[in-house]
Design an enzyme around this catalytic site. Structure first.
Site, PDB file in Angstrom:
ATOM      1  N   LYS A 113      -1.726  23.755   8.266  1.00  0.00           N
ATOM      2  CA  LYS A 113      -1.008  22.577   7.765  1.00  0.00           C
ATOM      3  C   LYS A 113      -1.864  21.354   8.011  1.00  0.00           C
ATOM      4  CE  LYS A 113       3.123  21.698   6.022  1.00  0.00           C
ATOM      5  NZ  LYS A 113       4.000  22.647   5.319  1.00  0.00           N
TER       6      LYS A 113
HETATM    7  N1  GLU Z   1       4.193  22.863   1.668  1.00  0.00           N
HETATM    8  C1  GLU Z   1       4.792  24.073   1.197  1.00  0.00           C
HETATM    9  C2  GLU Z   1       5.405  24.849   2.348  1.00  0.00           C
HETATM   10  O1  GLU Z   1       5.689  24.306   3.383  1.00  0.00           O
HETATM   11  C3  GLU Z   1       3.858  24.887   0.326  1.00  0.00           C
HETATM   12  C4  GLU Z   1       2.626  25.382   0.996  1.00  0.00           C
HETATM   13  C5  GLU Z   1       1.642  26.071   0.052  1.00  0.00           C
HETATM   14  O2  GLU Z   1       1.981  26.314  -1.085  1.00  0.00           O
HETATM   15  O3  GLU Z   1       0.547  26.358   0.521  1.00  0.00           O
HETATM   16  O4  GLU Z   1       5.685  26.005   2.227  1.00  0.00           O
END
Ligand code: GLU
Length: 424
Positions: A113
């Site tokens: 993240k």
């Molecule tokens: N931000 C989204 C999540 O928390 C998508 C992450 C992604 O597609 O890599 O799942």
């Protein structure tokens, strides 16, 4: 922003909530502590201070992070968040949740993240572009189609992903579409990606209602948060025949027992100067805190972390909670919800539709062959339904709630991979 949302409050720590559930799963699986310890800490934490020239000519320094939690199942995957609440513990928790989420839906990714401490709503497009390019440059050795693949999260969307793919491609000297997902269609995006998280929330809601023996046409639902996830969840859940009686955004909650016209609310936002529900005549005004405690059958928290806490969990009246946001329930609130007999479809399952279609986008980028929306949706729905059934079966096998069951399913997968791969 109105007061009631307490996300980012130092009273709660999402990393602590994540760790408590992880520990419960370690115990159920009887996992050797040596392996558990590997997964308790992130693989890599990168922090960058990025000087950006603002429109008024001053230079402002922004703080950004990328946390790679695990690469055991494949390249790490996870969004980038732009928010003033961004802090390292939050990004660490969100990165670990991505590892568990990808494992729950069985896609070949680890978890990561990113986050930048900034207020995107107060920045111009040019300032956001310079910041996003500076962040990409700072993370050029972290990102990569085979290494670490960002995506949108709170405060970011297709435009930021377009800047990342452009900057990264310039650095590498060739178009690298697969470095990021959630891109605009013309830059290698996938049909269905924008709706994917909300669609997965709808599929999870449908599966859970069936387990509870409830008919969609006979239940009511409240959705907290009306961004990408909340608005599309509300729209697709209402298309199932469910009556949406409450929605909310930063301007507060809106309650209407006759049912809210979700499409009208989405249209209102699209045309409102501040892109919010202020002044929208769709129901009685309630606070965000009151919204969570409304009389309803289904509650979809789709705003941010730490919304359902020991302080309000006792007052929740829904029979089913489907977590569209990451970490909306604190670990201490889990026990209260369980005692009340509320079925909770946890975040790492319920909102995994987004990363599932991100995976499809990355696969399409690698193939250079693009799927129809029908194919994307059909495959994503299948993944979500199968994952729900797996987690539900695990919860019955160990007689545990679906949250811990999801961690057990994920941990079983990641830890067995870890053991096979070995260590130094
Ligand atoms: N931000 C989204 C999540 O928390 C998508 C992450 C992604 O597609 O890599 O799942």
């Amino acid at each position: 922003m109105s007061a009631p949302m307490n996300g980012g409050s130092p009273r709660y720590n999402p990393l602590e909530s994540m760790n408590r559930r992880f520990d419960a799963a370690v115990e159920i699986l009887g996992l050797d502590e040596q392996f558990a310890n590997v997964l308790r800490v992130p693989d890599k934490v990168v922090m960058a201070n990025m000087p950006v020239t603002m429109d008024n000519g001053t230079i402002k320094v922004f703080e950004g992070y990328r946390v790679v939690h695990s690469v055991h199942l494949g390249p790490s995957k996870g969004g980038i968040r732009y928010s003033m609440d961004v802090n390292l513990d939050e990004v660490k928790a969100l990165a670990a949740w991505m590892t568990w989420k990808c494992a729950v839906v069985n896609i070949p990714y680890g978890g990561a993240k990113g986050g930048i401490k900034c207020d995107p709503r107060s920045m111009s497009k040019g300032e956001l572009e310079r910041l996003t390019r500076a962040y990409t440059l700072a993370m050029k050795n972290v990102f990569g189609p085979e290494n670490d693949i960002p995506a949108p999260d709170m405060g970011t969307g297709q435009q930021e992903m377009a800047w990342i793919v452009d900057e990264y491609s310039k650095i590498k000297g060739h178009n690298a579409w697969g470095v990021v997902t959630g891109k605009p269609l013309v830059l290698g995006g996938s049909l269905g990606r924008v709706e994917a998280t909300g669609r997965g929330v709808m599929v999870s809601t449908r599966s859970a209602l069936a387990k509870l023996g409830l008919k969609p046409t006979e239940v009511t639902c409240v959705v907290q948060g009306f961004g990408n996830v909340g608005s599309i969840s509300a729209k697709l859940i209402s298309q199932m025949g469910v009556k949406i009686i409450g929605i909310s955004d930063v301007t507060g909650g809106y309650y209407n027992t006759d049912g809210i016209d979700v499409n009208a609310a989405i249209e209102f936002i699209a045309n409102s100067p501040n892109r919010n529900l202020e002044g929208c005549n769709i129901g009685k005004k309630v606070s965000n805190a009151e919204l969570l405690e409304l009389e309803c059958d289904v509650l979809v928290p789709a705003a941010m972390e730490d919304q359902i806490t020991p302080e309000n969990a006792h007052n929740i009246k829904a029979k089913l909670i489907v977590e569209g946001a990451n970490g909306p329930t604190t670990a201490a609130a889990d026990a209260i919800l369980q005692e009340k007999g509320i079925l909770v479809v946890p975040d790492i399952l319920a909102n995994a539709g987004g990363v599932t279609v991100s995976y499809f986008e990355w696969v399409q980028n690698r193939l250079g062959y693009y799927w129809t929306e029908e194919r994307v949706n059909r495959r994503a729905d299948r993944v979500m339904k199968q994952s729900f059934d797996n987690v539900y079966a695990c919860s019955e096998k160990y007689k545990i709630n679906m949250r811990i069951a999801a961690y057990v399913v994920a941990l079983e997968k990641v830890s067995s991979t870890l053991k096979l791969r070995g260590s130094f």
